[in-house]
Design a protein around this motif. Sequence first.
Motif, PDB file in Angstrom:
ATOM      1  N   THR A   1       0.755  -1.309  -0.233  1.00 25.75           N
ATOM      2  CA  THR A   1      -0.169   0.190   0.095  1.00 25.75           C
ATOM      3  C   THR A   1       0.810   1.496  -0.221  1.00 25.75           C
ATOM      4  OG1 THR A   1      -1.977  -1.152   1.387  1.00 25.75           O
ATOM      5  CG2 THR A   1      -1.618   2.192   1.198  1.00 25.75           C
TER       6      THR A   1
ATOM      7  N   TRP B   1      -6.994  -2.960  -5.719  1.00 27.34           N
ATOM      8  CA  TRP B   1      -7.326  -4.945  -5.351  1.00 27.34           C
ATOM      9  C   TRP B   1      -6.530  -5.827  -5.010  1.00 27.34           C
ATOM     10  CZ3 TRP B   1     -11.773  -7.053  -3.870  1.00 27.34           C
ATOM     11  CH2 TRP B   1     -12.121  -8.273  -3.726  1.00 27.34           C
TER      12      TRP B   1
ATOM     13  N   VAL C   1      -3.482  -5.252  -4.540  1.00 34.19           N
ATOM     14  CA  VAL C   1      -3.130  -4.707  -3.922  1.00 34.19           C
ATOM     15  C   VAL C   1      -3.023  -5.293  -2.449  1.00 34.19           C
ATOM     16  CG1 VAL C   1      -1.694  -2.195  -2.788  1.00 34.19           C
ATOM     17  CG2 VAL C   1      -0.860  -2.825  -4.665  1.00 34.19           C
ATOM     18  N   SER C   2      -3.894  -4.473  -2.750  1.00 33.47           N
ATOM     19  CA  SER C   2      -4.356  -5.059  -1.341  1.00 33.47           C
ATOM     20  C   SER C   2      -4.179  -6.906  -0.866  1.00 33.47           C
ATOM     21  CB  SER C   2      -5.942  -5.303  -1.412  1.00 33.47           C
ATOM     22  OG  SER C   2      -5.931  -3.390  -0.600  1.00 33.47           O
ATOM     23  N   GLU C   3      -4.450  -7.301  -1.836  1.00 32.26           N
ATOM     24  CA  GLU C   3      -4.901  -9.059  -2.347  1.00 32.26           C
ATOM     25  C   GLU C   3      -3.252  -9.241  -1.811  1.00 32.26           C
ATOM     26  OE1 GLU C   3      -4.566 -11.323  -6.139  1.00 32.26           O
ATOM     27  OE2 GLU C   3      -6.171 -12.711  -4.962  1.00 32.26           O
TER      28      GLU C   3
ATOM     29  N   ARG D   1      -2.184  -8.868   1.977  1.00 33.04           N
ATOM     30  CA  ARG D   1      -2.754 -10.110   2.301  1.00 33.04           C
ATOM     31  C   ARG D   1      -1.882 -11.049   2.507  1.00 33.04           C
ATOM     32  NH1 ARG D   1      -9.269 -10.589   3.280  1.00 33.04           N
ATOM     33  NH2 ARG D   1      -9.427  -8.665   4.101  1.00 33.04           N
TER      34      ARG D   1
END
Lengths: 305, 384
Positions: free
Chosen positions: B72, B300, B302-304, B307
Amino acid sequence: MDFQLTDDQRALRAGVRELLVRRFGRERLRAAVGPGGGGSAGRRAVGGLDRALWRELGEAGFFALRLPEERGGVGLGLPEAVLAFEEAGRALLPGPLVATHLAAGEVPGAATGTCVVAAVDGSLVEWLDEADVVRGDVGGAVALRSVDPLTPLHRVPRAAPPDPVAALLTAAEQLGSAAWTCALAVQHARTREQFGQPIGAFQAVKHLCSEMLVRVEVARAAVYAAAVTGDPLDIAAARLLADEAAERGARDCLQVHGGMGFTWESDVHLHLKRAWSRARRGEGAAAAEEALAEDLLTSAARSGA
Amino acid sequence: MDLSYSAEDEEFRARLRKWLGEVLPGLPAKPSADDWPGRRAYDLGWQRLLYDAGYAGLHWSVDAGGRGATPTRHLIFLEETEKAGAPYVGANFVGLLHAGPTIAAEGSARQRARWLPPVLRGEEVWCQGFSEPDAGSDLASLRTRAWRDGDDYVVSGSKIWTSHAEVADWCELLVRTDAQAPKHRGITWLAMPMDAPGITVRPLRTLAGSAEFAEVFLDEVRVPVANRVGEENDGWRVTMVTLSFERGTAFVGEVVACRRVLGELAREARKNGRWDDVPLRRRLGRLNAEFRALWRLTQWNVSESERGGGVPGVGGSVFKLRYSQARQELYDAAAEVLGPEALDLGREWTVDRLSSLSYTIAAGTSQIQRNIVAERILGLPKGR
């Protein structure tokens, strides 16, 4: 930023999927569609709405999902509603789902599924004759011989003003349908053999399937983001991409299925016809494109560039 | 699903903006496209500024000398630097985004200490010697040979599409060390010093008229065995460790830039009257939807990856397929807005339109990307 589903959202999606597989699986879908065939193909009256299923959806909170808890609702937001409607689109669940969902808290019985609510959306009304309550001006409504065997349609002379939330929930249904036709095409491409191998080993077929997935994932990002922001322009964008993913996805799925895809027995045409009918809801693509074009001028002016 | 940034991330953004506001006005004038030494100095100078301010190797791990920032943070960095009009990564591209991470992941302690700090400090430039005239999409069929002679490998062959070869200090080179083995198992990864005798660099003029790439001819070039990263014949695996799109952030700056161009297109159309052309206007509206969605897909992905502990996924192929096509559609629309001026090379969009043609080819053609999506995500059988 964590633009991914939360555990609760995953659980909700799995719950809705499980309910729909159990209560509206393929056999139930095909029973609702009927055999087609004979001289009455495409001309037979559309079957009625399954009111027991409607009440079950109500009990599961499908319609009351966004209604605050103190008013008897589930108290969730647009992202959760979008996930539920995505599953409805995947299962090809019939009925005025969007209209009844939007009527929860406003029309008695809508939230619990005891009342079926239809509404003018764009210049069409779905399920007019089956509804207990109809919202919007349906004066002069004329029945169409609906192309979608599971969506009775009336045309009305006076279009309803656009509702961005209705457009977003429709986009979510389109997304679910697009994801399902992609999965259906892949499943067929893996198992159907010609020239001594699965047709999915041929690049021409492979590339059709890949493009289907790309459209699904781009639409998914747009639909989910619009659910988070609730911004009308994000919703307009989501709608354009989800319509494209659903309509082209169903067509490509039909193509991958070859001759079988052209039969009544296949489910592919049901997705294509529903996708066509959903794409006519609201203001249509032209208005969404115009709004997004106008945004280019105003946002450039805002940033002072 | 949360699209809001944490207070710490917003603080990082604010600090970065402030720094960019201070440092960008003091940058020297941008060198011309043909001035390779000038471009090298300019790009390295920018990297040095980033290093001094603590922004170098933001996404590299701390033990590789980087900042260990989350995906992020890296997204915010790329977004803000593009919005501020900061220089591109330029000549530092291979060092920061491929050779460096490869050495960080697979190199020995000594190799990491030798090669990583100069990349971060903006002191050395790397180029990439992977593709060959007969090994493009089928990269593993590469034929540049290397054989052992004492403590050296002796390398002969040719490479193509090598950016910045004229001004590079090092080349990350893939060579064939076992011609008998299956093609993926006879390849070795070497760091070749670009001043070694036997290297000839010939600029390759693209259809856009500029010499962004070069061909590199190797005639018995000696590369010390100590410059091998990983084991002999294990170079394919070594390369693939990092040859996927970095954590979904590969095109962040470009998507931001495309959205800006789209706004400029709309204003140009308004000015020259083309705005009244309804199909063209609607086309611009649809492109707005397209690039909004691509930005969301970036968030999406980047967030994946955040995680998943920063591991890049195959989602990069999905993104690249759509983005490369959207970029070409953007500049085709630009040509419609420009009208006859679309034929004028004096217009920036005309040149950018030509450059956009490479996007569906470079870094894996769209056809190869579709195979990747079909086989690795959808699970369709491998073709022959």
